[in-house]
Design a protein around this motif. Structure first.
Motif, PDB file in Angstrom:
ATOM      1  N   SER A 165       0.854  -1.188   0.000  1.00  0.00           N
ATOM      2  CA  SER A 165       0.000   0.000   0.000  1.00  0.00           C
ATOM      3  C   SER A 165       0.891   1.240   0.000  1.00  0.00           C
ATOM      4  O   SER A 165       1.954   1.252   0.627  1.00  0.00           O
ATOM      5  CB  SER A 165      -0.896   0.007   1.241  1.00  0.00           C
ATOM      6  OG  SER A 165      -1.543   1.241   1.373  1.00  0.00           O
ATOM      7  N   LEU A 166       0.452   2.274  -0.684  1.00  0.00           N
ATOM      8  CA  LEU A 166       1.279   3.474  -0.816  1.00  0.00           C
ATOM      9  C   LEU A 166       1.452   4.220   0.503  1.00  0.00           C
ATOM     10  O   LEU A 166       2.335   5.058   0.631  1.00  0.00           O
ATOM     11  CB  LEU A 166       0.674   4.405  -1.868  1.00  0.00           C
ATOM     12  CG  LEU A 166       0.530   3.795  -3.254  1.00  0.00           C
ATOM     13  CD1 LEU A 166      -0.052   4.808  -4.215  1.00  0.00           C
ATOM     14  CD2 LEU A 166       1.853   3.260  -3.758  1.00  0.00           C
ATOM     15  N   THR A 167       0.627   3.917   1.493  1.00  0.00           N
ATOM     16  CA  THR A 167       0.743   4.596   2.789  1.00  0.00           C
ATOM     17  C   THR A 167       1.457   3.743   3.824  1.00  0.00           C
ATOM     18  O   THR A 167       1.690   4.203   4.936  1.00  0.00           O
ATOM     19  CB  THR A 167      -0.644   4.980   3.320  1.00  0.00           C
ATOM     20  OG1 THR A 167      -1.448   3.803   3.425  1.00  0.00           O
ATOM     21  CG2 THR A 167      -1.310   5.992   2.401  1.00  0.00           C
ATOM     22  N   ASP A 168       1.809   2.495   3.486  1.00  0.00           N
ATOM     23  CA  ASP A 168       2.519   1.623   4.421  1.00  0.00           C
ATOM     24  C   ASP A 168       4.001   1.978   4.474  1.00  0.00           C
ATOM     25  O   ASP A 168       4.533   2.635   3.577  1.00  0.00           O
ATOM     26  CB  ASP A 168       2.384   0.158   3.998  1.00  0.00           C
ATOM     27  CG  ASP A 168       1.010  -0.404   4.299  1.00  0.00           C
ATOM     28  OD1 ASP A 168       0.234   0.257   5.002  1.00  0.00           O
ATOM     29  OD2 ASP A 168       0.720  -1.515   3.810  1.00  0.00           O
ATOM     30  N   LEU A 169       4.644   1.499   5.512  1.00  0.00           N
ATOM     31  CA  LEU A 169       6.090   1.635   5.664  1.00  0.00           C
ATOM     32  C   LEU A 169       6.675   0.237   5.880  1.00  0.00           C
ATOM     33  O   LEU A 169       7.078  -0.125   6.978  1.00  0.00           O
ATOM     34  CB  LEU A 169       6.428   2.546   6.852  1.00  0.00           C
ATOM     35  CG  LEU A 169       5.987   3.997   6.733  1.00  0.00           C
ATOM     36  CD1 LEU A 169       6.212   4.744   8.043  1.00  0.00           C
ATOM     37  CD2 LEU A 169       6.720   4.680   5.591  1.00  0.00           C
ATOM     38  N   PRO A 170       6.727  -0.577   4.819  1.00  0.00           N
ATOM     39  CA  PRO A 170       7.167  -1.959   4.975  1.00  0.00           C
ATOM     40  C   PRO A 170       8.690  -2.070   5.062  1.00  0.00           C
ATOM     41  O   PRO A 170       9.418  -1.206   4.599  1.00  0.00           O
ATOM     42  CB  PRO A 170       6.674  -2.622   3.692  1.00  0.00           C
ATOM     43  CG  PRO A 170       6.771  -1.510   2.689  1.00  0.00           C
ATOM     44  CD  PRO A 170       6.369  -0.265   3.446  1.00  0.00           C
ATOM     45  N   GLU A 171       9.141  -3.191   5.633  1.00  0.00           N
ATOM     46  CA  GLU A 171      10.562  -3.542   5.571  1.00  0.00           C
ATOM     47  C   GLU A 171      10.755  -4.286   4.264  1.00  0.00           C
ATOM     48  O   GLU A 171      10.003  -5.208   3.948  1.00  0.00           O
ATOM     49  CB  GLU A 171      10.953  -4.451   6.742  1.00  0.00           C
ATOM     50  CG  GLU A 171      11.189  -3.725   8.018  1.00  0.00           C
ATOM     51  CD  GLU A 171      11.850  -4.627   9.070  1.00  0.00           C
ATOM     52  OE1 GLU A 171      11.938  -5.856   8.882  1.00  0.00           O
ATOM     53  OE2 GLU A 171      12.257  -4.081  10.083  1.00  0.00           O
ATOM     54  N   ILE A 172      11.737  -3.862   3.482  1.00  0.00           N
ATOM     55  CA  ILE A 172      12.042  -4.575   2.239  1.00  0.00           C
ATOM     56  C   ILE A 172      13.520  -4.924   2.203  1.00  0.00           C
ATOM     57  O   ILE A 172      14.348  -4.237   2.826  1.00  0.00           O
ATOM     58  CB  ILE A 172      11.650  -3.773   0.984  1.00  0.00           C
ATOM     59  CG1 ILE A 172      12.379  -2.422   0.927  1.00  0.00           C
ATOM     60  CG2 ILE A 172      10.147  -3.554   0.917  1.00  0.00           C
ATOM     61  CD1 ILE A 172      12.215  -1.699  -0.384  1.00  0.00           C
ATOM     62  N   GLU A 173      13.826  -5.998   1.481  1.00  0.00           N
ATOM     63  CA  GLU A 173      15.204  -6.418   1.320  1.00  0.00           C
ATOM     64  C   GLU A 173      15.758  -5.798   0.045  1.00  0.00           C
ATOM     65  O   GLU A 173      15.062  -5.725  -0.972  1.00  0.00           O
ATOM     66  CB  GLU A 173      15.277  -7.952   1.224  1.00  0.00           C
ATOM     67  CG  GLU A 173      14.768  -8.628   2.476  1.00  0.00           C
ATOM     68  CD  GLU A 173      14.623 -10.156   2.314  1.00  0.00           C
ATOM     69  OE1 GLU A 173      14.686 -10.663   1.156  1.00  0.00           O
ATOM     70  OE2 GLU A 173      14.421 -10.803   3.332  1.00  0.00           O
ATOM     71  N   VAL A 174      17.016  -5.360   0.096  1.00  0.00           N
ATOM     72  CA  VAL A 174      17.655  -4.713  -1.047  1.00  0.00           C
ATOM     73  C   VAL A 174      18.849  -5.573  -1.481  1.00  0.00           C
ATOM     74  O   VAL A 174      19.692  -5.931  -0.663  1.00  0.00           O
ATOM     75  CB  VAL A 174      18.138  -3.294  -0.685  1.00  0.00           C
ATOM     76  CG1 VAL A 174      18.805  -2.625  -1.875  1.00  0.00           C
ATOM     77  CG2 VAL A 174      16.975  -2.450  -0.167  1.00  0.00           C
ATOM     78  N   TYR A 175      18.863  -5.902  -2.783  1.00  0.00           N
ATOM     79  CA  TYR A 175      19.933  -6.718  -3.367  1.00  0.00           C
ATOM     80  C   TYR A 175      20.612  -5.931  -4.476  1.00  0.00           C
ATOM     81  O   TYR A 175      19.971  -5.232  -5.236  1.00  0.00           O
ATOM     82  CB  TYR A 175      19.364  -8.015  -3.962  1.00  0.00           C
ATOM     83  CG  TYR A 175      18.803  -8.956  -2.929  1.00  0.00           C
ATOM     84  CD1 TYR A 175      19.583  -9.961  -2.362  1.00  0.00           C
ATOM     85  CD2 TYR A 175      17.479  -8.823  -2.512  1.00  0.00           C
ATOM     86  CE1 TYR A 175      19.057 -10.816  -1.420  1.00  0.00           C
ATOM     87  CE2 TYR A 175      16.954  -9.674  -1.563  1.00  0.00           C
ATOM     88  CZ  TYR A 175      17.755 -10.675  -1.008  1.00  0.00           C
ATOM     89  OH  TYR A 175      17.217 -11.510  -0.062  1.00  0.00           O
ATOM     90  N   GLU A 176      21.942  -6.104  -4.572  1.00  0.00           N
ATOM     91  CA  GLU A 176      22.721  -5.473  -5.635  1.00  0.00           C
ATOM     92  C   GLU A 176      22.957  -6.506  -6.719  1.00  0.00           C
ATOM     93  O   GLU A 176      23.169  -7.686  -6.424  1.00  0.00           O
ATOM     94  CB  GLU A 176      24.053  -4.993  -5.072  1.00  0.00           C
ATOM     95  CG  GLU A 176      24.957  -4.322  -6.076  1.00  0.00           C
ATOM     96  CD  GLU A 176      26.265  -3.855  -5.423  1.00  0.00           C
ATOM     97  OE1 GLU A 176      26.674  -2.736  -5.724  1.00  0.00           O
ATOM     98  OE2 GLU A 176      26.831  -4.635  -4.645  1.00  0.00           O
ATOM     99  N   GLY A 177      22.964  -6.072  -7.970  1.00  0.00           N
ATOM    100  CA  GLY A 177      23.290  -6.952  -9.090  1.00  0.00           C
ATOM    101  C   GLY A 177      22.121  -7.598  -9.759  1.00  0.00           C
ATOM    102  O   GLY A 177      21.001  -7.570  -9.469  1.00  0.00           O
TER     103      GLY A 177
END
Length: 177
Positions: A165-177
């Protein structure tokens, strides 16, 4: 001791009320009306604001017109092409996990799939994953100043692809490559 103090408070209250009343009758030099008339507000609203409303360019805005006409839907703001959406949805190689970040909506007028994050120092390609549902998107990783523990800004289409949702503040994982 109490009587002089009460008298002082009474005088102070009278002066304060007198100062409030002067706001309604204040006139600008060379003006035929009150300051409230010059800026297009009612006497009641000028009294509430203490007659200190800022000067406008002559346009008045009613409560009913706030947020009308300039509002855009999410679909109107998402200007990505079908090809961009296909590239973002394509399966990606594992890549190196940079970390987890709290994601918020970035500038919705900036098109494309991107994340501005303090987890990278130079712009590069990568992927973000929503661990809550497993959805992912291939994105541009753009450096964002601040500590690595700081939050990140994610593009509108990337958040939609993650099912967030555009109003949520989720935790997301970030990967390079």
């Amino acid at each position: 001791m109490t009587k002089p103090f009460l008298r002082f408070c009474g005088i102070l209250m009278t002066l304060a009320l007198a100062a409030c009343n002067q706001g309604d009758s204040a006139r600008r030099p060379g003006s035929g009306g009150t300051a409230a008339d010059d800026i297009g507000v009612t006497t009641e609203s000028a009294a509430i604001a203490g007659a200190t409303a800022p000067r406008s360019s002559g346009k008045t805005v009613g409560v009913s017109s706030i947020g009308v006409g300039g509002a855009q839907s999410v679909a109107q703001l998402d200007t990505t092409t079908g090809a961009e959406q296909a590239r973002a949805a394509a399966p990606a190689s594992a890549g190196r996990k940079l970390g987890v970040t709290i994601a918020s909506l970035g500038d919705p007028s900036e098109s494309g799939f991107w994340i501005k994050t303090p987890l990278v120092k130079t712009e590069t390609g990568g992927r973000i994953v929503n661990p809550a549902n497993g959805k992912s998107a291939n994105v541009r990783l753009i450096p964002l100043g601040g500590p690595a523990s700081g939050g990140s800004q994610v593009s509108l289409p990337a958040l939609q692809m993650l099912g967030v949702s555009l109003t949520d503040l989720p935790e997301i994982e970030v990967y390079e490559g």
